[in-house]
Design a protein around this motif. Structure first.
Motif, mmCIF file in Angstrom:
data_model
loop_
_atom_site.group_PDB
_atom_site.id
_atom_site.type_symbol
_atom_site.label_atom_id
_atom_site.label_comp_id
_atom_site.label_asym_id
_atom_site.label_seq_id
_atom_site.Cartn_x
_atom_site.Cartn_y
_atom_site.Cartn_z
ATOM 1 N N ARG A 67 93.149 32.281 -65.096
ATOM 2 C CA ARG A 67 93.212 31.069 -64.272
ATOM 3 C C ARG A 67 91.814 30.497 -64.116
ATOM 4 O O ARG A 67 90.822 31.236 -64.023
ATOM 5 N N LEU A 68 91.760 29.176 -64.085
ATOM 6 C CA LEU A 68 90.477 28.503 -63.880
ATOM 7 C C LEU A 68 89.915 28.950 -62.542
ATOM 8 O O LEU A 68 90.616 28.890 -61.517
ATOM 9 N N GLN A 69 88.647 29.416 -62.509
ATOM 10 C CA GLN A 69 88.176 30.042 -61.275
ATOM 11 C C GLN A 69 86.835 29.521 -60.775
ATOM 12 O O GLN A 69 86.658 29.328 -59.591
ATOM 13 N N HIS A 70 85.837 29.355 -61.654
ATOM 14 C CA HIS A 70 84.567 28.817 -61.153
ATOM 15 C C HIS A 70 83.857 27.978 -62.198
ATOM 16 O O HIS A 70 84.154 28.052 -63.390
ATOM 17 N N ILE A 71 82.931 27.169 -61.710
ATOM 18 C CA ILE A 71 82.101 26.334 -62.572
ATOM 19 C C ILE A 71 80.661 26.473 -62.104
ATOM 20 O O ILE A 71 80.399 26.688 -60.907
ATOM 21 N N VAL A 72 79.738 26.412 -63.051
ATOM 22 C CA VAL A 72 78.327 26.665 -62.767
ATOM 23 C C VAL A 72 77.487 25.566 -63.400
ATOM 24 O O VAL A 72 77.790 25.091 -64.501
ATOM 25 N N PHE A 73 76.425 25.182 -62.698
ATOM 26 C CA PHE A 73 75.509 24.160 -63.193
ATOM 27 C C PHE A 73 74.077 24.670 -63.117
ATOM 28 O O PHE A 73 73.739 25.458 -62.221
ATOM 29 N N ALA A 74 73.260 24.214 -64.040
ATOM 30 C CA ALA A 74 71.819 24.452 -63.977
ATOM 31 C C ALA A 74 71.198 23.326 -63.163
ATOM 32 O O ALA A 74 71.693 22.197 -63.160
ATOM 33 N N THR A 75 70.108 23.657 -62.490
ATOM 34 C CA THR A 75 69.407 22.682 -61.658
ATOM 35 C C THR A 75 67.917 22.996 -61.692
ATOM 36 O O THR A 75 67.530 24.152 -61.902
ATOM 37 N N THR A 76 67.085 21.990 -61.438
ATOM 38 C CA THR A 76 65.647 22.258 -61.338
ATOM 39 C C THR A 76 65.278 22.751 -59.941
ATOM 40 O O THR A 76 64.167 23.233 -59.744
ATOM 41 N N ASP A 77 66.187 22.624 -58.979
ATOM 42 C CA ASP A 77 65.844 22.930 -57.586
ATOM 43 C C ASP A 77 67.001 23.641 -56.872
ATOM 44 O O ASP A 77 67.748 23.019 -56.102
ATOM 45 N N PRO A 78 67.154 24.952 -57.124
ATOM 46 C CA PRO A 78 68.277 25.673 -56.487
ATOM 47 C C PRO A 78 68.240 25.641 -54.964
ATOM 48 O O PRO A 78 69.292 25.663 -54.325
ATOM 49 N N GLU A 79 67.060 25.597 -54.356
ATOM 50 C CA GLU A 79 66.993 25.585 -52.897
ATOM 51 C C GLU A 79 67.573 24.282 -52.331
ATOM 52 O O GLU A 79 68.282 24.290 -51.320
ATOM 53 N N ARG A 80 67.323 23.165 -53.018
ATOM 54 C CA ARG A 80 67.920 21.894 -52.579
ATOM 55 C C ARG A 80 69.441 21.952 -52.714
ATOM 56 O O ARG A 80 70.178 21.475 -51.843
#
Ligand SMILES: [Fe+2]
Length: 279
Positions: free
Chosen positions: A132-145
């Motif tokens: 089952r579709l469960q999670h999606i992930v993205f890269a970012t330059t600023d994880p704290e933001r």
């Protein structure tokens, strides 16, 4: 975590993935993930399988138009909209054909539209292995933001944080008791990172790997076990290079459970060995 946010529970429901050659993705996901494709017109396909559905659209390769999270009750959806408006977050129309009128969108700090809605219909075909579709992930330059937005303003609970020299390098967020429905990794640019399908156990991991092997789709990373989430996994890549994760045994955490912290090292991302390091 904002305990007062009406977000909880809101599992990841679907997303729209784009390509300048969507037919190649439709072919890959039809065969590779055992999904049934229905062309909706205007360059948009609905793919559905056992516990999974998403949209493939014509657009820039390796981009996601939106990530959609499901609420089970229109009254709670209204409460969530008011909560977000109270946070000064702009409300936009729902872009997804799977949520009907009971839905709205917002944008995260990297410009990703997040859709919250009550599913209008739930076209799920029976085909394919469990996943089952469960999670999606993205890269970012600023994880704290990203953390401040998802945790402090939207109300996602933080499950795990990864630190590199004192700076947040990855963060895992849950919107129900599953360890993460969204996560962010620090990288040199904001981009789609991967999407994951949760199976029923280790033997499913074997069966999926045999299935991809028969299709001559090589495993790209894994099998292994992630530290955060403690899930078994492997990843393959679609024809555009998008990463698809097959997972099992993802940890469950009550809403109030405090987050844990990990060092930024290969062992964190794969307790069994080598890891894909985004930074
Ligand atoms: Fe994942």
């Amino acid at each position: 975590m904002t305990a007062s946010s009406p977000l909880w529970p809101a599992p990841f429901h679907h997303f729209r993935l784009n390509s300048d050659r969507p037919e190649a993705l439709v072919d890959f996901y039809t065969r590779g993930l055992g999904m049934t494709a229905r062309e909706r017109g205007d360059g948009l396909w609905l793919l559905s399988g056992a516990g999974r559905r998403f949209l493939v659209g014509r657009g820039a390769r390796e981009t996601v138009s939106y990530a959609a999270y499901a609420l089970d009750d229109p009254a709670r959806l209204d409460d969530l909209q008011r909560h977000l408006e109270g946070q000064g977050i702009g409300i936009e129309p729902n872009p997804s054909p799977l949520f009907g009128n009971a839905a709205f969108a917002i944008r995260d700090p990297d410009g990703l539209p997040l859709v919250f809605g009550v599913p209008a219909d739930d076209p799920v075909a029976a085909g394919g292995l469990p996943g089952r579709l469960q999670h999606i992930v993205f890269a970012t330059t600023d994880p704290e933001r990203i953390r401040r937005f998802y945790a402090d303003r939207l109300g996602y609970a933080v499950s795990d944080k990864v630190f590199d020299d004192g700076a947040l390098s990855a963060c895992f967020f849950r919107s129900d008791e599953e360890h993460h429905s969204y996560a962010a990794f620090r990288a040199d640019a904001a981009r789609f990172d991967h999407v994951a399908f949760e199976t029923t156990g280790w033997m499913d991991i074997r069966d999926w790997a045999d299935h991809f092997g028969a299709l001559r789709v090589p495993l790209w990373w894994g099998p292994g076990r992630h530290g955060p989430g403690n899930n078994l996994f492997f990843m393959v890549r679609d024809p555009d290079g998008n990463r698809v994760e097959i997972s099992a045994e993802l940890e469950r955490m009550p809403r109030s459970m405090p987050h844990r912290e990990w060092p930024h090292e290969e062992h964190t991302l794969n307790l069994w060995g080598r890891a894909w390091m985004r930074s």
